[in-house]
Scaffold this active site. Sequence first.
Site: not given
Length: 381
Positions: A62, A166, A174, A278
């Site tokens: 707002e 990732a 890996a 993570e």
Amino acid sequence: MGAQLTEAAEFTELESAAMTAALNAAREGFRGANPLVGAAILTDDGQIVIGHHRGAGTPHAEVDAITTAHDLDIDLSAATLFVTLEPCSHYGRTGPCTEAIRSAGIPSVIFAAPDPNPLAAGGGEILAEAGLTVRSGLHRADSRALNARWVSAMSEGRPFVTVKIAQSLDGAVAAADGTSQWITSAQSRAHAHEIRSRVDAILVGTGTALADDPRLNAREADGTALPNQPRPVVLGDTELPAESFLALNPDTLRLRTHDIGEALDRLHEEKVRHLLVEGGPRILAAFFAAGVVDEVFCYQAPLLIGPGRRSIEGLNIGTLSEALRLVPDDTEVPALSTLGPDFLLHFATETTPPGSAPPVSESTGAGSTGSGSTVSGPPGP
């Protein structure tokens, strides 16, 4: 005596267009500790000015729209303010939007959905009692859908949980020999650090802490620390080397548990409202299985690694019908976008958790009970 807040049954086509503009503006924000909120000011000559909330401590939607209108020298004395969520009525990091609206001289407000947060709710009634015309209900379902996961987190008294993955194209974090730096590109890592800079805390398990000795801070590409830093959190019992970065950091929070619910309760007590996970494959599986993942950023690199560590391991799903369904999320960025050579996939999760929680294991493989997990493996970019 003040006016009355009403839930209108009908709205005009122009009013619907203005609220749609507010909803689109809300999607420009990013998810986290606060709901996504957008605003639109409709002037008496049909002009629409929009604003949105950009995160904790920044002007609310707002105020953002009102500021833009003032910059454009727009007369607000006959305007209507459209907001995707009921204007707040409390003092937090910023002042109440109800005061900003009244000070701006806006006579009419339409909001899509009431604020489910009891600390902030009631703004509609306050504005109505101040004499404004206040209506609600326009595109309510769309507003609720936009913030469904945030509402779940808030109602459950836990942090909003963002998961980062990732991985290679074949789903590995890996290689078979354990090497993982770097699977994704510098552009992906820069984006991941930007996300780090806006969360309250980053969580990994002891396996990741031991394998990578991460700092869990937010950095520029040259290593310079970003202004806002998350709190490092390590889940699990295993002791860390005294000389490790996380052991030396006095802000590191150790959660010596294997239970995800217990960990989230503790984090909520520590005022963590947005958590970035993570951790490695098993800790990610534990969070997904517990049904507490709200948002997923998946960085997909154009690499084929072959045998190696899968990005998620241990989800107890026996058949396709039990699979956890992710839905594309086009808030902040398109649901599918590119970062250098990588693809960034942005998802929200449905509210039903998949199967049962995977068994808990330390990085050594020792079994335990509960719904949590520690982890071995890399934290990603």
